[in-house]
Design an enzyme around this catalytic site. Structure first.
Site, PDB file in Angstrom:
ATOM      1  N   LEU A  37       1.020  -1.186   0.070  1.00 32.45           N
ATOM      2  CA  LEU A  37      -0.092  -0.045  -0.035  1.00 32.45           C
ATOM      3  C   LEU A  37       0.881   1.312   0.182  1.00 32.45           C
ATOM      4  CD1 LEU A  37      -2.700  -1.265   2.564  1.00 32.45           C
ATOM      5  CD2 LEU A  37      -2.918  -1.587   0.159  1.00 32.45           C
ATOM      6  N   HIS A  38       0.298   2.211  -0.795  1.00 32.86           N
ATOM      7  CA  HIS A  38       1.179   3.553  -0.761  1.00 32.86           C
ATOM      8  C   HIS A  38      -0.202   4.524  -0.665  1.00 32.86           C
ATOM      9  CE1 HIS A  38      -0.629   3.721  -4.847  1.00 32.86           C
ATOM     10  NE2 HIS A  38       0.297   2.536  -5.127  1.00 32.86           N
ATOM     11  N   GLU A  39       0.211   5.971  -0.729  1.00 33.74           N
ATOM     12  CA  GLU A  39      -0.740   6.957  -0.519  1.00 33.74           C
ATOM     13  C   GLU A  39      -1.869   6.911  -1.270  1.00 33.74           C
ATOM     14  OE1 GLU A  39       1.004  10.860   0.470  1.00 33.74           O
ATOM     15  OE2 GLU A  39       2.841   9.795   0.356  1.00 33.74           O
ATOM     16  N   HIS A  41      -3.389   4.379  -2.294  1.00 29.30           N
ATOM     17  CA  HIS A  41      -4.493   3.356  -1.918  1.00 29.30           C
ATOM     18  C   HIS A  41      -5.139   4.070  -0.609  1.00 29.30           C
ATOM     19  CE1 HIS A  41      -1.640   0.095  -3.339  1.00 29.30           C
ATOM     20  NE2 HIS A  41      -2.837  -0.374  -3.801  1.00 29.30           N
TER      21      HIS A  41
END
Ligand code: PAF
Length: 292
Positions: A37-39, A41
Site C-alpha cells: 500500500l501507498h498513499e 491506496h
C-alpha cells in the site's frame, strides 16, 4: 491516535462483521487491493469514507491476473507495513484471504468481460482482465458492499468492473478515484519501488507527455494522431523509456478514437527496464487546461 484494524481471514468472519455493521445501520465501502500500500491506496480509502460509513479493505495478490512472464512471485508483499497504513487511514477491517479460500480445490469459473478488453493492457496482457474480473466477482460476493472504489490510473480495469457490475447485476456502486501523483507527477504505483534511481527520474516524462497533449487539446487540437505524437516525443526524450502503447481511446468503450469530438482518454504503458508503468489523462477538447 490509530486503532488496531481487525484482520479477517475467512469469508465467515467477513460476513459476520459486515452483517453487524449493516444491522447497526451502517453502509459498507470496499477497497480491493493487492497490498504494497501507498498513499494512492489511502486516497481510495478516504474516497470510500466519502460514500460509506464503514470501510473494509482486502489484500490479496491475485495469481490469476498475472501473465506467466510477469512479477507474481516478486510482487512486493509488505503486510506488516500495510496494516500500519490501514490503521493510520482508519479502515474498519482488512480481509486477508489465503489463496485456497479464494480459489478452493475444483474452482472452475472465469469471468470474461469482452469488447472492453481487446485494447491497451488487455491486448498486451492476455487473460489479465479475466483474472481481475474473476477475483473482484468473488470478493464482491463475500463482502457484499454498497460501494467499491477503484483508482482511475487503471482506467481499463475500472471500465471492466463497471461493465461486469451491470452485466451480472451486482447491487454495488463503483466509484472511480482520481490518480494520486507524486509531487513530480509520477502516478503512484506499488511497482514504482522497482525503479532504479535513473529510471525513477526519467519516469516523470510520462506525466509531462500526457499533460502536454492535454494542454494542446484544450487549445483546440482535435487530431488524436498529432496529440499522441506530441506525448510520444516527450516520453521518448527519456532514453530509458520504451513505450508499449500510447493511444487515445473512448473512456467507456476503450476503443481508439481518431478525432476528439468528446473527451477521450490518453493512455500509456511504458517499460523502464523491467518495470512496466501505466498512466493516463482525460483529454477534453472543451476544457480549460489547468496545471496541477
Ligand atoms: O488494482 C488492483 O490492485 C487489482 O487489480 C485488484 C482490483 C485488487 C484485483 O486484484
Amino acid at each position: 491516535m490509530s486503532v488496531a484494524v481487525p484482520i479477517l481471514r475467512t469469508a465467515e468472519e467477513v460476513r459476520t462483521t459486515v452483517d453487524e455493521w449493516r444491522r447497526s445501520g451502517r453502509t459498507i465501502g470496499f477497497v480491493p487491493t493487492m497490498g504494497a500500500l501507498h498513499e494512492g491506496h489511502l486516497s481510495l480509502i478516504s474516497k470510500a469514507f466519502d460514500h460509506a460509513d464503514s470501510v473494509i479493505v482486502s489484500i490479496f495478490v491475485n495469481p490469476v491476473q498475472f501473465c506467466p512472464d510477469e512479477d507474481f512471485e516478486s510482487y512486493p508483499r509488505t503486510i506488516r507495513d500495510d496494516i500500519n497504513k490501514l490503521e493510520y487511514a482508519g479502515a474498519d477491517a482488512v480481509f486477508i484471504p489465503e489463496k485456497d479460500l479464494v480459489y478452493p480445490e475444483g474452482f472452475s469459473t472465469s469471468v470474461h468481460v469482452s469488447n472492453l478488453t481487446d485494447t491497451l493492457c488487455g491486448k498486451q496482457r492476455p487473460g489479465h482482465f479475466d483474472g481481475v474480473a474473476t477475483v473482484c466477482a468473488i470478493l464482491f460476493g463475500i463482502v457484499q458492499p454498497d460501494i467499491a472504489v477503484f483508482g482511475r490510473k487503471d482506467a481499463q480495469q475500472l471500465a471492466v468492473i463497471k461493465r461486469m457490475i451491470l452485466d451480472l447485476r451486482f447491487d454495488i456502486r463503483i466509484i472511480g478515484a482520481d490518480i494520486y501523483r507524486e509531487r513530480d507527477g509520477l502516478a503512484m504505483s506499488s511497482r514504482n519501488r522497482y525503479l532504479r534511481p535513473a529510471e525513477r527520474m526519467q519516469a516523470t516524462a510520462l506525466y509531462r507527455g500526457l499533460s502536454r497533449a492535454a494542454e494542446l487539446a484544450c487549445k483546440g487540437e482535435r487530431d488524436t494522431a498529432l496529440l499522441c505524437q506530441t506525448a510520444r516525443r516527450i516520453i521518448e526524450e527519456s532514453p530509458l523509456a520504451v513505450i508499449q502503447y500510447l493511444e487515445i481511446v473512448d473512456q467507456e468503450t476503450m476503443k481508439p478514437v481518431e478525432s476528439l469530438d468528446a473527451p477521450g482518454l490518453l493512455a500509456v504503458a511504458v517499460h523502464f527496464g523491467k518495470t512496466r508503468l501505466i498512466d493516463n489523462i482525460v483529454i477534453d477538447p472543451g476544457a480549460n487546461y489547468k496545471e496541477d
